[in-house]
Motif scaffolding. Structure first.
Motif, PDB file in Angstrom:
ATOM      1  N   GLY A  12       0.814  -1.214   0.000  1.00  0.00           N
ATOM      2  CA  GLY A  12       0.000   0.000   0.000  1.00  0.00           C
ATOM      3  C   GLY A  12       0.843   1.257   0.000  1.00  0.00           C
ATOM      4  O   GLY A  12       0.523   2.242  -0.684  1.00  0.00           O
ATOM      5  N   LYS A  14       3.745   1.463  -1.294  1.00  0.00           N
ATOM      6  CA  LYS A  14       4.255   1.560  -2.667  1.00  0.00           C
ATOM      7  C   LYS A  14       3.219   2.225  -3.582  1.00  0.00           C
ATOM      8  O   LYS A  14       3.555   3.055  -4.442  1.00  0.00           O
ATOM      9  CB  LYS A  14       4.599   0.165  -3.198  1.00  0.00           C
ATOM     10  CG  LYS A  14       5.111   0.162  -4.639  1.00  0.00           C
ATOM     11  CD  LYS A  14       5.205  -1.229  -5.190  1.00  0.00           C
ATOM     12  CE  LYS A  14       3.835  -1.790  -5.550  1.00  0.00           C
ATOM     13  NZ  LYS A  14       3.238  -1.066  -6.710  1.00  0.00           N
ATOM     14  N   GLU A  15       1.944   1.857  -3.377  1.00  0.00           N
ATOM     15  CA  GLU A  15       0.884   2.448  -4.187  1.00  0.00           C
ATOM     16  C   GLU A  15       0.775   3.955  -3.936  1.00  0.00           C
ATOM     17  O   GLU A  15       0.596   4.738  -4.875  1.00  0.00           O
ATOM     18  CB  GLU A  15      -0.455   1.781  -3.859  1.00  0.00           C
ATOM     19  CG  GLU A  15      -0.600   0.386  -4.390  1.00  0.00           C
ATOM     20  CD  GLU A  15      -0.656   0.332  -5.898  1.00  0.00           C
ATOM     21  OE1 GLU A  15      -1.194   1.278  -6.518  1.00  0.00           O
ATOM     22  OE2 GLU A  15      -0.139  -0.643  -6.470  1.00  0.00           O
ATOM     23  N   SER A  18       3.609   5.676  -5.641  1.00  0.00           N
ATOM     24  CA  SER A  18       3.372   5.692  -7.078  1.00  0.00           C
ATOM     25  C   SER A  18       2.329   6.738  -7.449  1.00  0.00           C
ATOM     26  O   SER A  18       2.467   7.431  -8.458  1.00  0.00           O
ATOM     27  CB  SER A  18       2.930   4.301  -7.538  1.00  0.00           C
ATOM     28  OG  SER A  18       2.659   4.285  -8.917  1.00  0.00           O
ATOM     29  N   LEU A  19       1.293   6.852  -6.625  1.00  0.00           N
ATOM     30  CA  LEU A  19       0.261   7.854  -6.877  1.00  0.00           C
ATOM     31  C   LEU A  19       0.827   9.257  -6.725  1.00  0.00           C
ATOM     32  O   LEU A  19       0.544  10.143  -7.541  1.00  0.00           O
ATOM     33  CB  LEU A  19      -0.913   7.640  -5.912  1.00  0.00           C
ATOM     34  CG  LEU A  19      -2.073   8.640  -5.990  1.00  0.00           C
ATOM     35  CD1 LEU A  19      -2.725   8.586  -7.366  1.00  0.00           C
ATOM     36  CD2 LEU A  19      -3.106   8.343  -4.911  1.00  0.00           C
ATOM     37  N   THR A 195      -8.166   2.942  -8.898  1.00  0.00           N
ATOM     38  CA  THR A 195      -7.723   1.553  -8.726  1.00  0.00           C
ATOM     39  C   THR A 195      -7.507   0.866 -10.068  1.00  0.00           C
ATOM     40  O   THR A 195      -6.556   0.106 -10.246  1.00  0.00           O
ATOM     41  CB  THR A 195      -8.748   0.757  -7.905  1.00  0.00           C
ATOM     42  OG1 THR A 195     -10.067   0.973  -8.450  1.00  0.00           O
ATOM     43  CG2 THR A 195      -8.732   1.171  -6.456  1.00  0.00           C
ATOM     44  N   ALA A 198      -4.301   2.147 -11.422  1.00  0.00           N
ATOM     45  CA  ALA A 198      -3.143   1.589 -10.713  1.00  0.00           C
ATOM     46  C   ALA A 198      -2.738   0.241 -11.299  1.00  0.00           C
ATOM     47  O   ALA A 198      -1.545  -0.044 -11.479  1.00  0.00           O
ATOM     48  CB  ALA A 198      -3.466   1.450  -9.229  1.00  0.00           C
ATOM     49  N   GLU A 202       0.674  -0.645 -13.588  1.00  0.00           N
ATOM     50  CA  GLU A 202       1.604  -1.746 -13.297  1.00  0.00           C
ATOM     51  C   GLU A 202       1.941  -2.510 -14.581  1.00  0.00           C
ATOM     52  O   GLU A 202       3.092  -2.893 -14.810  1.00  0.00           O
ATOM     53  CB  GLU A 202       0.976  -2.708 -12.284  1.00  0.00           C
ATOM     54  CG  GLU A 202       0.684  -2.107 -10.924  1.00  0.00           C
ATOM     55  CD  GLU A 202       1.862  -2.194  -9.985  1.00  0.00           C
ATOM     56  OE1 GLU A 202       2.988  -2.446 -10.458  1.00  0.00           O
ATOM     57  OE2 GLU A 202       1.666  -2.007  -8.775  1.00  0.00           O
ATOM     58  N   LYS A 225      -3.943  -2.132  -3.025  1.00  0.00           N
ATOM     59  CA  LYS A 225      -4.428  -1.113  -3.955  1.00  0.00           C
ATOM     60  C   LYS A 225      -5.717  -0.482  -3.443  1.00  0.00           C
ATOM     61  O   LYS A 225      -5.938   0.720  -3.600  1.00  0.00           O
ATOM     62  CB  LYS A 225      -4.637  -1.726  -5.335  1.00  0.00           C
ATOM     63  CG  LYS A 225      -3.341  -2.159  -6.027  1.00  0.00           C
ATOM     64  CD  LYS A 225      -3.601  -2.655  -7.428  1.00  0.00           C
ATOM     65  CE  LYS A 225      -2.312  -3.145  -8.087  1.00  0.00           C
ATOM     66  NZ  LYS A 225      -1.317  -2.065  -8.210  1.00  0.00           N
ATOM     67  N   ALA A 228      -4.903   1.847  -0.223  1.00  0.00           N
ATOM     68  CA  ALA A 228      -4.094   3.018  -0.545  1.00  0.00           C
ATOM     69  C   ALA A 228      -4.895   4.045  -1.346  1.00  0.00           C
ATOM     70  O   ALA A 228      -4.938   5.232  -0.993  1.00  0.00           O
ATOM     71  CB  ALA A 228      -2.852   2.585  -1.327  1.00  0.00           C
ATOM     72  N   ASN A 229      -5.538   3.580  -2.409  1.00  0.00           N
ATOM     73  CA  ASN A 229      -6.329   4.513  -3.224  1.00  0.00           C
ATOM     74  C   ASN A 229      -7.573   4.979  -2.481  1.00  0.00           C
ATOM     75  O   ASN A 229      -7.982   6.133  -2.618  1.00  0.00           O
ATOM     76  CB  ASN A 229      -6.712   3.843  -4.539  1.00  0.00           C
ATOM     77  CG  ASN A 229      -5.532   3.657  -5.470  1.00  0.00           C
ATOM     78  OD1 ASN A 229      -5.061   4.591  -6.088  1.00  0.00           O
ATOM     79  ND2 ASN A 229      -5.030   2.431  -5.560  1.00  0.00           N
ATOM     80  N   THR A 272     -13.845   0.180  -5.469  1.00  0.00           N
ATOM     81  CA  THR A 272     -12.451  -0.034  -5.861  1.00  0.00           C
ATOM     82  C   THR A 272     -12.266  -1.447  -6.404  1.00  0.00           C
ATOM     83  O   THR A 272     -11.499  -1.663  -7.347  1.00  0.00           O
ATOM     84  CB  THR A 272     -11.505   0.197  -4.666  1.00  0.00           C
ATOM     85  OG1 THR A 272     -11.962  -0.564  -3.540  1.00  0.00           O
ATOM     86  CG2 THR A 272     -11.433   1.664  -4.293  1.00  0.00           C
TER      87      THR A 272
END
Length: 375
Positions: A12, A14-15, A18-19, A195, A198, A202, A225, A228-229, A272
């Protein structure tokens, strides 16, 4: 279990990184929960405002002057006189929403009790404004004719005392409704888009292959995912309710924000999951957008956030009970508009929890199949 939770937490994070590293998505979130909410709430009004009115006066009496003098802003613009042969073309060109036509001897016929016909032409292209405006004009005409006939400056007293109590939105201000519903609709839209994006990201960046060789399971990837989102969306929604809705638009929030957040978290699991499910059927962002668009349109238009559920056909109401957005809108309206508590909204929360479980399991099964085919 501890390892599963640890993997979900790290994935999460990491997500979220990335976001945060994607300026386009960050800008989209900020725009959707700020400028979009404010502009829709202040621009898309359902009230009758500055409606153009014209009239054809073949009587030119004190009564017609009295009626025309009562047509006032802010509901209507000052009435403009046109000739009888200009009515059709003026309506066809969209110059006026309403055109009143007073026949000759209108005042004399009213005083003689002959019930003359007064024609009101309505451009019903914009149905809400046309319907409400026609009602307002009829009320104005009836009131002015009644006062003129009775020779009084006040409308004759009715034999009953009608008391109207307008709750939750005393001034019938559409901004109070549209601003909050825009936030609710945007939660649905962004939950699906973020989501899904995301997962597509990937694939496009090739990092999905890295995940496949790591000691993580599809459920860990998917839950990471989702939380986190979902966290990003909830924070943005809270910010929007506080800054845009309450501060800028001065719309009161009646109920408990923590209770709303808890229900929104339940709802986010389903939408999501839906975003991940849709993304598994596509290989690029354009494909995902084309697939998600009709789903989101139906969910938003038939959830009760645009029109009341009672106005939808019975069979469609029954089908929409399977959509989590229907119950989330009912839940959000009860809390944010009417100040409802747990004892009122728990049925909607229970249904949302059940639907979230169903959507999550379906999305997880599809996600596992997709991951297996990539080995």
């Amino acid at each position: 279990m501890t390892r599963w939770l640890s993997n979900v937490f790290r994935l999460g994070l990491k997500e979220l990184r990335s976001l945060w590293a994607d300026p386009v998505l960050i800008l989209l979130i900020v725009y959707v929960f700020s400028i979009a909410v404010y502009s829709v709430a202040t621009g898309a009004k359902l009230e009758v405002t500055n409606a153009a009115v014209a009239y054809v006066d073949q009587d030119r009496s004190a009564l017609t002057g009295r009626i025309l003098g009562a047509i006032l802003p802010p509901q209507f613009k000052a009435a403009e006189e046109i000739a009888a042969d200009e009515v059709e073309q003026a309506m066809d060109n969209g110059r006026y929403v309403f055109v009143l036509s007073f026949p000759p001897s209108f005042e004399a016929d009213v005083l003689a009790g002959r019930k003359p016909q007064l024609q009101l032409n309505v451009d019903a292209t914009a149905m809400a404004q046309a319907g409400n405006g026609a009602v307002f004009l009829q009320q104005i005409i009836r009131a002015e004719v009644a006062k003129f006939v009775s020779r009084l400056d006040e409308t004759p007293e009715l034999p009953i005392d009608l008391v109207v109590t307008t709750r939750y939105n005393p001034n019938l201000n559409s901004v109070w409704f549209s601003s909050v519903m825009q936030v609710i609709n945007n939660i649905t839209i962004l939950s699906v888009l973020l989501t899904g994006a995301a997962l597509i990201r990937e694939r496009e960046h090739g990092t999905i292959e890295h995940l496949l060789v790591m000691p993580v399971t599809p459920s860990e990837i998917m839950v990471a995912k989702i939380w986190a989102n979902g966290l990003a969306i909830i924070i943005a929604a809270i910010f929007s309710l506080w800054l845009v809705v309450q501060t800028l638009l001065q719309v009161p929030i009646a109920g408990s924000i923590p209770l709303f957040i808890f229900g929104a978290a339940l709802y986010l699991v389903s939408v999501t999951g839906l975003g991940i499910l849709l993304a598994t059927f596509t290989s690029s962002m354009p494909q995902f957008g084309l697939l998600a668009l009709p789903v989101l349109v139906v969910m938003n238009l038939l959830s009760g956030s645009t029109t009341p559920m009672e106005s939808i056909p019975d069979w469609l109401q029954f089908l929409m009970q399977a959509a989590p957005s229907t119950h989330f809108v009912s839940f959000a309206q009860a809390i944010l508009y009417r100040g409802a508590g747990w004892n009122t909204v728990w049925p909607d929360m229970l249904v949302m929890a059940g639907l979230s479980g169903v959507f999550f399991l379906i999305a997880l099964q599809r996600f596992r199949k997709t991951m297996a085919t990539m080995h």
